[in-house]
Design an enzyme around this catalytic site. Structure first.
Site, short mmCIF file in Angstrom:
data_model
loop_
_atom_site.label_atom_id
_atom_site.label_comp_id
_atom_site.label_asym_id
_atom_site.label_seq_id
_atom_site.Cartn_x
_atom_site.Cartn_y
_atom_site.Cartn_z
N GLY A 1 3.66 11.66 9.10
CA GLY A 1 2.11 11.35 8.67
C GLY A 1 2.19 10.55 7.16
O GLY A 1 2.66 11.22 6.47
N GLY B 1 1.16 12.80 2.64
CA GLY B 1 2.54 12.63 3.35
C GLY B 1 3.44 11.56 2.90
O GLY B 1 4.38 11.67 2.33
N GLY C 1 -1.50 23.88 -2.52
CA GLY C 1 -1.66 24.04 -4.05
C GLY C 1 -2.48 23.09 -4.39
O GLY C 1 -2.83 21.88 -3.86
N SER D 1 -3.20 19.69 -5.74
CA SER D 1 -2.12 18.63 -5.68
C SER D 1 -2.99 17.22 -5.09
O SER D 1 -2.89 17.32 -3.91
CB SER D 1 -0.87 18.67 -4.95
OG SER D 1 -1.19 19.35 -3.39
N ALA E 1 -2.55 13.24 -4.20
CA ALA E 1 -1.40 12.32 -4.06
C ALA E 1 -1.51 11.41 -5.04
O ALA E 1 -0.23 10.94 -5.61
CB ALA E 1 -1.47 11.84 -2.68
N LYS F 1 -10.80 26.71 0.90
CA LYS F 1 -11.20 25.91 -0.48
C LYS F 1 -12.07 24.76 -0.08
O LYS F 1 -12.90 24.32 -0.98
CB LYS F 1 -9.88 25.86 -1.52
CG LYS F 1 -8.91 24.82 -0.89
CD LYS F 1 -9.07 23.40 -1.35
CE LYS F 1 -7.98 22.66 -0.63
NZ LYS F 1 -7.82 21.09 -1.25
N SER G 1 -11.29 14.54 -4.90
CA SER G 1 -11.66 15.30 -3.77
C SER G 1 -12.78 14.73 -2.89
O SER G 1 -13.82 14.63 -3.03
CB SER G 1 -12.34 16.79 -4.43
OG SER G 1 -12.73 17.42 -3.65
N ASN H 1 -13.66 16.57 -0.02
CA ASN H 1 -14.76 17.44 0.24
C ASN H 1 -15.78 17.71 -0.78
O ASN H 1 -17.04 17.57 -0.36
CB ASN H 1 -14.02 18.73 0.51
CG ASN H 1 -13.14 18.57 1.61
OD1 ASN H 1 -13.39 18.48 2.82
ND2 ASN H 1 -11.85 18.46 1.50
N VAL I 1 -9.90 11.81 5.83
CA VAL I 1 -10.25 12.85 6.39
C VAL I 1 -10.67 13.89 5.40
O VAL I 1 -10.06 14.18 4.54
CB VAL I 1 -9.03 13.72 7.48
CG1 VAL I 1 -9.57 15.07 7.94
CG2 VAL I 1 -8.52 12.68 8.65
#
Length: 330
Positions: free
Chosen positions: A8, A13, A134, A136, A138, A189, A252, A254, A277
């Site tokens: 991925g 990834g 956790g 994180s 990227a 979360k 973020s 979301n 996503v």
């Protein structure tokens, strides 16, 4: 020397592959051969992660067989929607290859978490596996900014091997055996982050955000305990740590969904414009399906679900939460 396959080539990834390749040979796999070709030419992943240069030990491939067969450990960073397919394919290629997943969500339709899915597809039922999760982003890991995560596996030997892959430079790994807790914390979360984004988008301020985060971890903990997860996990990196980051961080996705919902945008419009996503949307649908049949009090999750399904407005959801009856905190 241990060889690693990362499956991925999205942002996370790729960031993990870059981190691992600073110490070990890594094959980064992507399904799209055109994407792989572009990354080979650029020696970076401009589509998802800007122009951060790949280490010399990072190779690229669109052949899943090549990635799996040339590795000692497989790190799956595909979205949850592709998790079953990738596990099936890995098992066909090499049923004895240990697998670590990093995706955060539930399978659409079955409402199952990755740790509930994987046993069904293992040819070798004794195979060790685990989850890395956790707080994180990227974009920060590839900038060598300090990052700490939790690794939970079924086997201490696997934990020690995988930890060595990532535990160097600016990244720190903490070990756990609570696969259920780490998986649940990383998945749920994202739902609370949507609620936090709605609150921020409506200008409700820091007090409201802090309350949502605090009551959100209470919901996550209640759900996790129903799956026999350890309560201690939810006060650690994979619980409150990941929740804090996702509810407040500028990267973020979301939280961004929540902000745009508060602005009155449609969910379809939001998701099509993100480019990445947002696992919290599907996670909310699937968690709601589970709690319909179980006695778990999750008011924030239920209100987010009603917003996502156009049953109520974002403003009405906040009003419903504020007007709930008096109760004890614990």
């Amino acid at each position: 020397m241990m060889k690693v396959a990362v499956l991925g080539a999205g942002a996370w990834g790729t960031a993990l592959a870059i981190q691992a390749a600073k110490a070990f040979p890594v094959k980064l796999w992507a399904r799209d051969s055109g994407h792989v070709s572009g990354m080979k030419k650029a020696r970076s992943n401009p589509k998802y992660l800007g122009d951060f240069t790949f280490p010399d030990q990072l190779e690229l491939t669109s052949s899943l067989d090549e990635a799996v067969l040339s590795s000692d450990i497989v790190i799956s960073s595909v979205p949850t929607s592709a998790f079953v397919e990738i596990i099936q394919n890995i098992q066909t290629i090499d049923p004895n290859k240990s697998i670590i997943w990093t995706n955060k969500g539930l399978e659409a339709g079955s409402s199952l978490f990755p740790h509930e899915i994987i046993q069904d597809y293992l040819v070798n039922k004794e195979l060790a596996y685990g989850v890395l999760s956790g707080p994180s982003f990227a974009a920060e890991l590839v900038r060598d900014l300090p990052t700490a995560v939790t690794l939970a596996t079924t086997n201490p030997e696997l934990s020690n091997s995988v930890a060595k892959i990532f535990h160097h430079g600016s990244m720190r790994v903490y070990l756990s055996d609570d696969i259920a807790g780490v998986t649940v914390g990383g998945s749920l979360k994202n739902i609370i982050a949507i609620a936090s984004g709605i609150s921020d988008g409506m200008g409700f301020g820091n007090n409201a955000r802090a309350a949502l985060i605090t009551r959100g971890i209470a919901e996550i903990t209640r759900f996790g305990k129903a799956l026999n997860a350890s309560e201690d996990t939810f006060i650690g990196l994979a619980g409150i740590g990941d929740l804090l980051l996702t509810c407040t961080g500028q990267y973020s996705r979301n939280r961004e969904v929540g902000i745009r919902l508060a602005e009155g945008k449609s969910l379809d419009e939001i998701l099509s414009s993100l480019g990445h996503v947002a696992e919290g949307v599907n996670a909310c649908y699937e968690v709601f399906n589970r709690i319909k049949h179980e006695n778990i009090d999750m008011p924030i999750t239920c209100e987010v679900y009603r917003v996502l399904t156009n049953e109520i407005s974002a403003k009405a959801a906040v009003k419903n939460l504020l007007s709930r009856s008096l109760t004890t905190e614990n």
